[in-house]
Motif scaffolding. Structure first.
Motif, PDB file in Angstrom:
ATOM      1  N   TYR A  15       0.819  -1.208   0.000  1.00 28.24           N
ATOM      2  CA  TYR A  15       0.000   0.000   0.000  1.00 28.24           C
ATOM      3  C   TYR A  15       0.852   1.257   0.000  1.00 28.24           C
ATOM      4  O   TYR A  15       1.984   1.254   0.477  1.00 28.24           O
ATOM      5  CB  TYR A  15      -0.921   0.015   1.228  1.00 28.24           C
ATOM      6  CG  TYR A  15      -2.040  -0.987   1.132  1.00 28.24           C
ATOM      7  CD1 TYR A  15      -3.229  -0.657   0.507  1.00 28.24           C
ATOM      8  CD2 TYR A  15      -1.905  -2.268   1.652  1.00 28.24           C
ATOM      9  CE1 TYR A  15      -4.261  -1.581   0.399  1.00 28.24           C
ATOM     10  CE2 TYR A  15      -2.921  -3.191   1.557  1.00 28.24           C
ATOM     11  CZ  TYR A  15      -4.093  -2.846   0.929  1.00 28.24           C
ATOM     12  OH  TYR A  15      -5.105  -3.759   0.823  1.00 28.24           O
ATOM     13  N   PRO A  33      -4.744  -1.017  11.670  1.00 28.70           N
ATOM     14  CA  PRO A  33      -5.144  -1.122  10.274  1.00 28.70           C
ATOM     15  C   PRO A  33      -4.080  -1.720   9.357  1.00 28.70           C
ATOM     16  O   PRO A  33      -4.420  -2.427   8.411  1.00 28.70           O
ATOM     17  CB  PRO A  33      -5.437   0.329   9.877  1.00 28.70           C
ATOM     18  CG  PRO A  33      -5.764   1.009  11.160  1.00 28.70           C
ATOM     19  CD  PRO A  33      -4.926   0.329  12.194  1.00 28.70           C
ATOM     20  N   LEU A  37      -4.957  -4.661   6.783  1.00 26.24           N
ATOM     21  CA  LEU A  37      -4.860  -4.427   5.349  1.00 26.24           C
ATOM     22  C   LEU A  37      -3.789  -5.290   4.689  1.00 26.24           C
ATOM     23  O   LEU A  37      -3.905  -5.622   3.507  1.00 26.24           O
ATOM     24  CB  LEU A  37      -4.588  -2.948   5.069  1.00 26.24           C
ATOM     25  CG  LEU A  37      -5.794  -2.038   5.277  1.00 26.24           C
ATOM     26  CD1 LEU A  37      -5.355  -0.585   5.391  1.00 26.24           C
ATOM     27  CD2 LEU A  37      -6.805  -2.206   4.151  1.00 26.24           C
ATOM     28  N   TRP A  43      -7.664  -2.591  -1.427  1.00 26.51           N
ATOM     29  CA  TRP A  43      -8.489  -1.660  -0.676  1.00 26.51           C
ATOM     30  C   TRP A  43      -7.909  -0.250  -0.762  1.00 26.51           C
ATOM     31  O   TRP A  43      -6.705  -0.067  -0.883  1.00 26.51           O
ATOM     32  CB  TRP A  43      -8.580  -2.073   0.789  1.00 26.51           C
ATOM     33  CG  TRP A  43      -9.414  -3.289   0.972  1.00 26.51           C
ATOM     34  CD1 TRP A  43      -8.965  -4.574   1.058  1.00 26.51           C
ATOM     35  CD2 TRP A  43     -10.825  -3.344   1.044  1.00 26.51           C
ATOM     36  NE1 TRP A  43     -10.023  -5.424   1.200  1.00 26.51           N
ATOM     37  CE2 TRP A  43     -11.184  -4.697   1.192  1.00 26.51           C
ATOM     38  CE3 TRP A  43     -11.838  -2.389   1.001  1.00 26.51           C
ATOM     39  CZ2 TRP A  43     -12.505  -5.118   1.290  1.00 26.51           C
ATOM     40  CZ3 TRP A  43     -13.148  -2.816   1.116  1.00 26.51           C
ATOM     41  CH2 TRP A  43     -13.473  -4.153   1.254  1.00 26.51           C
ATOM     42  N   GLN A  44      -8.778   0.725  -0.658  1.00 28.82           N
ATOM     43  CA  GLN A  44      -8.370   2.117  -0.571  1.00 28.82           C
ATOM     44  C   GLN A  44      -9.022   2.714   0.666  1.00 28.82           C
ATOM     45  O   GLN A  44     -10.186   2.420   0.968  1.00 28.82           O
ATOM     46  CB  GLN A  44      -8.786   2.893  -1.813  1.00 28.82           C
ATOM     47  CG  GLN A  44      -8.076   2.398  -3.060  1.00 28.82           C
ATOM     48  CD  GLN A  44      -8.377   3.260  -4.260  1.00 28.82           C
ATOM     49  OE1 GLN A  44      -8.564   4.455  -4.155  1.00 28.82           O
ATOM     50  NE2 GLN A  44      -8.403   2.624  -5.419  1.00 28.82           N
ATOM     51  N   VAL A  45      -8.254   3.522   1.373  1.00 27.86           N
ATOM     52  CA  VAL A  45      -8.753   4.185   2.580  1.00 27.86           C
ATOM     53  C   VAL A  45      -8.442   5.660   2.420  1.00 27.86           C
ATOM     54  O   VAL A  45      -7.303   6.034   2.154  1.00 27.86           O
ATOM     55  CB  VAL A  45      -8.066   3.639   3.852  1.00 27.86           C
ATOM     56  CG1 VAL A  45      -8.564   4.375   5.083  1.00 27.86           C
ATOM     57  CG2 VAL A  45      -8.278   2.139   3.989  1.00 27.86           C
ATOM     58  N   LEU A  52     -13.885   8.791   7.402  1.00 23.43           N
ATOM     59  CA  LEU A  52     -13.046   7.718   6.890  1.00 23.43           C
ATOM     60  C   LEU A  52     -13.873   6.922   5.881  1.00 23.43           C
ATOM     61  O   LEU A  52     -15.013   6.538   6.162  1.00 23.43           O
ATOM     62  CB  LEU A  52     -12.603   6.791   8.029  1.00 23.43           C
ATOM     63  CG  LEU A  52     -11.710   5.632   7.643  1.00 23.43           C
ATOM     64  CD1 LEU A  52     -10.328   6.144   7.271  1.00 23.43           C
ATOM     65  CD2 LEU A  52     -11.618   4.640   8.795  1.00 23.43           C
ATOM     66  N   VAL A  54     -13.645   3.533   3.358  1.00 18.04           N
ATOM     67  CA  VAL A  54     -12.933   2.299   3.021  1.00 18.04           C
ATOM     68  C   VAL A  54     -13.647   1.705   1.813  1.00 18.04           C
ATOM     69  O   VAL A  54     -14.845   1.450   1.867  1.00 18.04           O
ATOM     70  CB  VAL A  54     -12.957   1.297   4.198  1.00 18.04           C
ATOM     71  CG1 VAL A  54     -12.270   0.004   3.809  1.00 18.04           C
ATOM     72  CG2 VAL A  54     -12.326   1.903   5.439  1.00 18.04           C
ATOM     73  N   ARG A  56     -13.137  -0.419  -2.361  1.00 16.72           N
ATOM     74  CA  ARG A  56     -12.398  -1.017  -3.462  1.00 16.72           C
ATOM     75  C   ARG A  56     -13.383  -1.299  -4.573  1.00 16.72           C
ATOM     76  O   ARG A  56     -14.596  -1.326  -4.351  1.00 16.72           O
ATOM     77  CB  ARG A  56     -11.636  -2.269  -3.052  1.00 16.72           C
ATOM     78  CG  ARG A  56     -12.484  -3.484  -2.825  1.00 16.72           C
ATOM     79  CD  ARG A  56     -11.612  -4.679  -2.530  1.00 16.72           C
ATOM     80  NE  ARG A  56     -12.449  -5.845  -2.328  1.00 16.72           N
ATOM     81  CZ  ARG A  56     -11.991  -7.000  -1.955  1.00 16.72           C
ATOM     82  NH1 ARG A  56     -10.717  -7.158  -1.731  1.00 16.72           N
ATOM     83  NH2 ARG A  56     -12.792  -8.023  -1.790  1.00 16.72           N
ATOM     84  N   ALA A  73     -15.020  -4.655   4.512  1.00 17.52           N
ATOM     85  CA  ALA A  73     -14.846  -3.203   4.684  1.00 17.52           C
ATOM     86  C   ALA A  73     -15.087  -2.805   6.136  1.00 17.52           C
ATOM     87  O   ALA A  73     -14.366  -1.959   6.687  1.00 17.52           O
ATOM     88  CB  ALA A  73     -15.783  -2.445   3.752  1.00 17.52           C
ATOM     89  N   ILE A  76     -12.043  -3.704   8.305  1.00 16.29           N
ATOM     90  CA  ILE A  76     -10.961  -2.731   8.102  1.00 16.29           C
ATOM     91  C   ILE A  76     -11.277  -1.441   8.838  1.00 16.29           C
ATOM     92  O   ILE A  76     -10.443  -0.914   9.577  1.00 16.29           O
ATOM     93  CB  ILE A  76     -10.719  -2.479   6.599  1.00 16.29           C
ATOM     94  CG1 ILE A  76     -10.141  -3.729   5.945  1.00 16.29           C
ATOM     95  CG2 ILE A  76      -9.770  -1.282   6.409  1.00 16.29           C
ATOM     96  CD1 ILE A  76     -10.135  -3.700   4.436  1.00 16.29           C
ATOM     97  N   ALA A  77     -12.480  -0.925   8.658  1.00 17.43           N
ATOM     98  CA  ALA A  77     -12.864   0.327   9.344  1.00 17.43           C
ATOM     99  C   ALA A  77     -12.792   0.173  10.845  1.00 17.43           C
ATOM    100  O   ALA A  77     -12.334   1.090  11.551  1.00 17.43           O
ATOM    101  CB  ALA A  77     -14.272   0.737   8.896  1.00 17.43           C
TER     102      ALA A  77
END
Length: 83
Positions: A15, A33, A37, A43-45, A52, A54, A56, A73, A76-77
């Motif tokens: 990342y 995180p 991840l 994934w993109q944050v 925030l 989260v 993809r 998701a 991750i959050a």
């Protein structure tokens, strides 16, 4: 420039982290995180202040995979420290 999280080299390889507060970003991702991840790709944050996001690119297969996407998701959050 890419910000690396020293404790998580696999995450740092997969990342790209960017932002102005380098120390704050490293501390935020070091707390959990980065490990979450590092388990997956794509994934993109993005964050701004209290927000925030989260996400993809979602490809629904036969039978749909929306529930799995939402669960991943959410995990991750939830790995980010709560304010």
């Amino acid at each position: 420039t890419d910000i690396d999280v020293p404790d998580h080299p696999e995450f740092s390889t997969r990342y790209v982290l960017q932002g102005e507060d380098i120390a704050g970003i490293v501390e935020l991702f070091r707390a959990g995180p980065a490990a979450r991840l590092a388990e997956t790709r794509g994934w993109q944050v993005q964050g701004d202040g209290e927000w925030l996001v989260v996400f993809r690119k979602l490809h629904l297969g036969e039978g749909g995979q929306l529930g799995e996407f939402i669960d991943a998701a959410s995990r991750i959050a939830d790995s980010f420290p709560q304010a």
